[in-house]
Motif scaffolding. Structure first.
Motif, short mmCIF file in Angstrom:
data_model
loop_
_atom_site.label_atom_id
_atom_site.label_comp_id
_atom_site.label_asym_id
_atom_site.label_seq_id
_atom_site.Cartn_x
_atom_site.Cartn_y
_atom_site.Cartn_z
N ARG A 37 59.76 18.86 88.26
CA ARG A 37 59.81 19.43 89.60
C ARG A 37 58.73 18.86 90.50
O ARG A 37 58.94 18.69 91.71
CB ARG A 37 59.68 20.95 89.51
N LEU A 38 57.58 18.57 89.94
CA LEU A 38 56.46 18.05 90.73
C LEU A 38 56.46 16.53 90.70
O LEU A 38 56.34 15.93 89.64
CB LEU A 38 55.14 18.59 90.19
N PRO A 39 56.60 15.87 91.85
CA PRO A 39 56.62 14.41 91.86
C PRO A 39 55.27 13.82 91.42
O PRO A 39 54.24 14.51 91.43
CB PRO A 39 56.90 14.07 93.33
N PRO A 40 55.25 12.55 91.03
CA PRO A 40 54.01 11.92 90.58
C PRO A 40 52.97 11.89 91.69
O PRO A 40 53.28 11.69 92.87
CB PRO A 40 54.44 10.51 90.19
N GLY A 41 51.71 12.10 91.28
CA GLY A 41 50.61 12.03 92.23
C GLY A 41 50.43 13.26 93.09
O GLY A 41 49.54 13.29 93.94
N GLN A 42 51.25 14.29 92.88
CA GLN A 42 51.18 15.50 93.71
C GLN A 42 50.43 16.62 92.99
O GLN A 42 50.36 16.66 91.76
CB GLN A 42 52.59 15.98 94.05
N HIS A 43 49.87 17.56 93.78
CA HIS A 43 49.28 18.77 93.23
C HIS A 43 49.79 19.96 94.01
O HIS A 43 50.11 19.85 95.20
CB HIS A 43 47.75 18.71 93.28
N TRP A 48 49.85 26.47 103.23
CA TRP A 48 50.62 25.40 103.84
C TRP A 48 49.69 24.62 104.76
O TRP A 48 49.43 25.03 105.88
CB TRP A 48 51.81 25.97 104.62
N PRO A 49 49.14 23.49 104.28
CA PRO A 49 48.19 22.71 105.09
C PRO A 49 48.84 22.23 106.39
O PRO A 49 50.04 21.95 106.45
CB PRO A 49 47.84 21.53 104.19
N VAL A 50 48.02 22.14 107.43
CA VAL A 50 48.48 21.67 108.74
C VAL A 50 48.03 20.23 108.94
O VAL A 50 46.84 19.94 108.89
CB VAL A 50 47.94 22.55 109.88
N LEU A 51 48.98 19.33 109.16
CA LEU A 51 48.70 17.93 109.45
C LEU A 51 49.52 17.53 110.67
O LEU A 51 50.71 17.83 110.75
CB LEU A 51 49.07 17.03 108.27
N ASP A 52 48.88 16.85 111.60
CA ASP A 52 49.61 16.38 112.78
C ASP A 52 48.86 15.18 113.35
O ASP A 52 47.93 14.66 112.73
CB ASP A 52 49.77 17.50 113.83
N ASP A 94 61.36 23.22 97.88
CA ASP A 94 60.00 22.72 97.72
C ASP A 94 59.74 21.67 98.79
O ASP A 94 60.68 21.02 99.28
CB ASP A 94 59.82 22.08 96.34
N ILE A 95 58.47 21.49 99.15
CA ILE A 95 58.10 20.45 100.10
C ILE A 95 56.97 19.62 99.50
O ILE A 95 56.12 20.14 98.78
CB ILE A 95 57.71 21.01 101.48
N SER A 102 51.97 19.62 97.31
CA SER A 102 53.34 20.14 97.25
C SER A 102 53.28 21.66 97.27
O SER A 102 52.33 22.26 96.77
CB SER A 102 54.06 19.67 95.98
N ARG A 103 54.31 22.26 97.83
CA ARG A 103 54.41 23.73 97.85
C ARG A 103 55.81 24.12 97.44
O ARG A 103 56.79 23.62 97.99
CB ARG A 103 54.09 24.29 99.24
N TYR A 104 55.90 25.01 96.45
CA TYR A 104 57.19 25.42 95.92
C TYR A 104 57.79 26.60 96.69
O TYR A 104 57.07 27.41 97.29
CB TYR A 104 57.05 25.85 94.46
#
Length: 220
Positions: A37-43, A48-52, A94-95, A102-104
């Motif tokens: 379920r968790l892609p490689p390199g992800q935690h 929910w972090p904010v990025l823009d 999931d995102i 990543s957030r489930y």
């Protein structure tokens, strides 16, 4: 911001260009979505972090509009009432952000991309989508991915209206691609015959962005 303008540089923009040049966050590990379920390199994160890009446009629902243009039989300009009148759908997904979090199990409500496309009716030669946001941000993806079963034009997250810092009043959510493909503050969807790089794709990021293949950067 007009169509021919691009977002100004910010600290995040400069950092992400540097990450692309350095190949930061790449693990070299191969994962399979059907097996993990968790892609490689992800935690995983609980928040929910904010990025823009350093600016967060504030768009009232009174002034909000969504245009659907390009290779469609029925071009659309929807105001908030018209958008809300389309059948509303819910999704749980999931995102995965390219910056490794990543957030489930995110709960979304909004309009299915398939339902919107049913109204616009893509022409036979439509193959790609270019998305434009209210802050001038752009990103691209194949039409087939935009029309994925779990893709949604979200106006609500976890039962509450989508906050402006997360792309409210409406953003795209395409769960199976890195989250930079899920444009915030979406205002225009253009269907095209060929692929066209968006903002991050022009700055060293992958044209497709599959998290399980770790397609973070243009040479991955």
């Amino acid at each position: 911001m007009s169509d021919d303008q691009t977002p100004s540089d910010s600290k995040l923009t400069s950092s992400k260009r540097r990450w692309a040049a350095e190949g930061k966050f790449l693990t070299g590990r191969v994962s399979r979505p059907e097996a993990e379920r968790l892609p490689p390199g992800q935690h995983l994160v609980k928040n929910w972090p904010v990025l823009d890009l350093g600016q967060q446009p504030v768009i009232s629902t009174d002034s909000w509009r969504l245009d659907v243009r390009g290779l469609v039989e029925t071009p659309l300009t929807l105001d908030w009432a018209a958008f809300q009148a389309i059948e509303q759908s819910t999704r749980i997904s999931d995102i995965h952000c390219v910056t490794t979090w990543s957030r489930y199990d995110n709960n979304w409500k909004g309009v299915s991309t398939r339902d919107l496309l049913d109204l616009a009716v893509p022409k036979p030669d439509a193959a790609y989508v270019l998305l434009t946001s209210y802050d001038g941000y752009t990103t691209n993806l194949p039409l087939a991915d935009f029309a994925a079963e779990d893709a949604i034009l979200a106006t609500s997250w976890e039962g509450l209206p989508l906050m402006p810092d997360h792309g409210g009043p409406m953003r795209l959510v395409v769960p199976h691609l890195y989250f930079w493909k899920s444009a915030k503050w979406l205002r225009r969807i253009e269907l095209m015959p060929a692929d066209e790089a968006g903002f991050w794709e022009k700055n060293g990021y992958h044209m497709y962005g599959d998290p399980w293949r770790e397609q973070r950067y243009s040479d991955d």
